[in-house]
Motif scaffolding. Sequence first.
Motif, short mmCIF file in Angstrom:
data_model
loop_
_atom_site.label_atom_id
_atom_site.label_comp_id
_atom_site.label_asym_id
_atom_site.label_seq_id
_atom_site.Cartn_x
_atom_site.Cartn_y
_atom_site.Cartn_z
N PHE A 227 48.84 33.80 34.52
CA PHE A 227 47.90 34.85 34.44
C PHE A 227 47.02 35.07 35.83
CE2 PHE A 227 47.56 36.74 30.15
CZ PHE A 227 48.46 35.98 29.52
N GLU A 228 46.72 36.21 36.30
CA GLU A 228 45.57 36.10 37.29
C GLU A 228 44.48 36.78 36.65
OE1 GLU A 228 48.61 37.30 41.08
OE2 GLU A 228 48.00 38.98 39.81
N VAL A 229 43.32 36.19 37.00
CA VAL A 229 42.23 36.58 36.31
C VAL A 229 41.26 36.93 37.50
CG1 VAL A 229 40.20 35.86 35.03
CG2 VAL A 229 42.38 35.01 34.49
N ASP A 230 40.77 38.21 37.53
CA ASP A 230 39.79 38.77 38.33
C ASP A 230 38.42 38.80 38.08
OD1 ASP A 230 42.03 38.85 39.97
OD2 ASP A 230 41.98 41.22 39.98
N GLU A 231 37.78 38.03 38.80
CA GLU A 231 35.97 38.19 38.56
C GLU A 231 35.58 39.12 39.47
OE1 GLU A 231 34.55 33.66 37.19
OE2 GLU A 231 33.60 34.72 38.99
N PHE A 232 34.99 40.04 39.04
CA PHE A 232 34.44 41.18 40.17
C PHE A 232 32.94 40.80 40.61
CE2 PHE A 232 38.21 43.02 38.26
CZ PHE A 232 38.78 43.73 39.25
N TYR A 233 32.64 41.32 42.01
CA TYR A 233 31.11 41.24 42.56
C TYR A 233 30.64 42.62 42.73
CZ TYR A 233 32.89 36.32 43.11
OH TYR A 233 33.42 35.14 43.07
N GLY A 234 29.73 42.45 43.29
CA GLY A 234 28.87 43.71 43.73
C GLY A 234 28.66 44.75 42.42
N ASP A 235 29.01 45.94 42.72
CA ASP A 235 28.96 46.98 41.58
C ASP A 235 29.72 46.93 40.43
OD1 ASP A 235 26.87 48.00 43.16
OD2 ASP A 235 28.12 49.69 43.93
N ASN A 236 30.53 46.14 40.38
CA ASN A 236 31.60 45.73 39.33
C ASN A 236 31.28 44.14 38.62
OD1 ASN A 236 33.36 47.90 39.05
ND2 ASN A 236 33.72 47.68 41.22
#
Lengths: 155, 155
Positions: free
Chosen positions: A100-109
């Motif tokens: 699994f690739e888990v993406d943790e977003f920054y900024g406005d996301n």
Amino acid sequence: MIEIERKFLVKSKEYKDHATSKERIVQGFLNTDPERTVRVRIKGDSGFLTVKGKSNQEGTTRFEWEHKITVTEAEQLLILCEKGIIDKTRYTVPVGNHLFEVDEFYGDNEGLTVAEVELSAEKERFQKPEWLGEEVTGDIKYYNSQLGKKPFKTW
Amino acid sequence: MIEIERKFLVKSKEYKDHATSKERIVQGFLNTDPERTVRVRIKGDSGFLTVKGKSNQEGTTRFEWEHKITVTEAEQLLILCEKGIIDKTRYTVPVGNHLFEVDEFYGDNEGLTVAEVELSAEKERFQKPEWLGEEVTGDIKYYNSQLGKKPFKTW
């Protein structure tokens, strides 16, 4: 090539305990039209230019073409990109026989975390970990190309 | 890199007598926005993916980034391109110390012939051959990206 993947929301931070690697990703888009997205990405010491077509009706299958470029080239191309650069950390999390690739977003996301698993066939089965939430495969608003224009914080 | 070039209409067929090579070019666009055009091109046995930025105010200078790809890759990417594939023959015509590229268009752009000369500086002088017509440098309607959407025959 054709890419088959399924995308899910993430319910807890537990995936971090099982991650085998994490990497910062910065990316922008030279086209955000879902018919033909053109992505510029910097990932570690590498740059990538990626073209994706629209997904099939189920949202699982999508044409994808990728070329490695230098970070310098990627930086030059990022200047031309549409507004809304995406900044995130990607965790690689093995679960059973899949990654699994888990993406943790920054900024406005900030606040959005999404997990993707790549499959070799549309019907392929895979183990669902505890922290996996609602499936959002094919939902265009979760495309990174759309998160630049309509970020999570504005939903 | 930064590309400096000037573009002209062509008044007669005389350039053909001086051409040292000719080549068929087929190309489409993954983005036609002048701020960030993304072009897929097949030229002879090669494919190319090219990103261009917007030109400066004079229309002479433009950021350009190009990557060689295979014809097979280009064919796959052409399927994703916007409507309005461009088909033309390019003649290479040496004039004095410069090379002119003369493009004769087919299909919906039949009747249009355009010559370009690449310069190493904005103010660089070059010899203008007899067959060279009106300058159209920086006029967006002559961008190949625009000729797909609004072809010459519709003007």
